[in-house]
Design an enzyme around this catalytic site. Structure first.
Site, PDB file in Angstrom:
ATOM      1  N   SER A 127       0.844  -1.193   0.000  1.00  0.00           N
ATOM      2  CA  SER A 127       0.000   0.000   0.000  1.00  0.00           C
ATOM      3  C   SER A 127       0.878   1.240   0.000  1.00  0.00           C
ATOM      4  O   SER A 127       2.023   1.213   0.481  1.00  0.00           O
ATOM      5  CB  SER A 127      -0.891   0.015   1.248  1.00  0.00           C
ATOM      6  N   TYR A 140      -2.801  -1.012   9.976  1.00  0.00           N
ATOM      7  CA  TYR A 140      -2.710  -1.390   8.572  1.00  0.00           C
ATOM      8  C   TYR A 140      -1.307  -1.135   8.037  1.00  0.00           C
ATOM      9  O   TYR A 140      -0.709  -1.993   7.374  1.00  0.00           O
ATOM     10  CB  TYR A 140      -3.743  -0.597   7.775  1.00  0.00           C
TER      11      TYR A 140
END
Length: 249
Positions: A127, A140
């Site tokens: 990401s 995350y």
């Protein structure tokens, strides 16, 4: 004809990547926890296989069903958004179980085939949170940063065998319903303790007001480019916002 196995193809980046490789003549093993073809191409070059990356038995069964593969794309993941203080540790472990340990487990299962054959590519989808200081993403980001470190070291281990490992770093995409999946249909406010609320609102407003976003097709195209890269590049930002973050570093 080459074969790619992609995890997490029920929607989003994984589904678009499956379409992308299929359209370019590859055999595609599209895996997901609950198998369903949906709008994936109805083709004898695309097979849908059940795979839960958190279950060793499921990994073994999926790889047996898939047969030899040339490329592994570890795309399966679960989102997480919210203030760390308000995130239960059970949720933290759930995120790492899929986003980090699941990537490692599927990779470890595939490596003997790649090593013995002397070729293969592992693409780990992380990401753009790894590229900058993103609010409301502590858990995350930690799970994805772990995969970045894992991949960088793994690439060195595999190089003598002609096997590559790389990461693709997607930016923020408005069509994957990240926030909705992260809160199980609720609101990010549910994971924000009251003292953090004013700061969290400003952070979310800033995110919504950014001028660049990533499309699912950007990620699929970047995975394709990463698989075919011959320059030795390790990390591939995907989407204009991710590219801008990478350049800023």
């Amino acid at each position: 004809m080459q074969t790619v196995l992609i995890t997490g193809t029920s929607s989003g980046y994984g589904r678009e990547t499956a379409r992308h490789f299929h359209a370019r003549g590859w055999n595609v093993i599209a895996t997901m926890r609950t198998p369903h073809r949906g709008d994936l191409p109805d083709s004898d070059r695309l097979r849908v296989v059940g795979l839960d990356v958190t279950r060793p038995g499921s990994i073994d069964a999926a790889l047996t069903a898939a047969g030899p593969v040339d490329v592994l794309v570890n795309n399966a993941g679960v989102p997480s958004i919210g203030v760390f203080e308000g995130t239960p540790m059970a949720r933290v472990r759930e995120v790492f179980e899929t986003n980090t340990f699941g990537v490692m487990a599927v990779t470890q299962a595939v490596l003997p085939l790649f090593r013995e054959r002397g070729s293969g590519v592992v693409v780990n989808v992380t990401s753009s949170v790894v590229l900058g200081h993103m609010p409301l993403s502590a858990v995350y980001k930690a799970s994805k940063m772990a995969v970045e470190g894992f991949t960088a070291s793994l690439a060195l281990e595999l190089e003598p065998f002609g096997v590559r490992a790389v990461t693709v770093e997607p930016g923020a995409c408005l069509t994957t319903n990240f926030a909705g999946r992260a809160t199980h249909g609720g609101s990010p406010d549910d994971l924000v303790p009251e003292p953090y609320a004013p700061w969290a609102r400003k952070a979310m407003e800033a995110f919504a007001g950014q001028d660049l976003f990533t499309r699912e097709s950007d990620v699929a195209e970047t995975v394709w480019r990463a698989v075919h890269d011959t320059t030795g590049q390790l990390r591939f930002p995907a989407g204009p916002d991710a590219v801008r973050l990478a350049q800023a570093r």
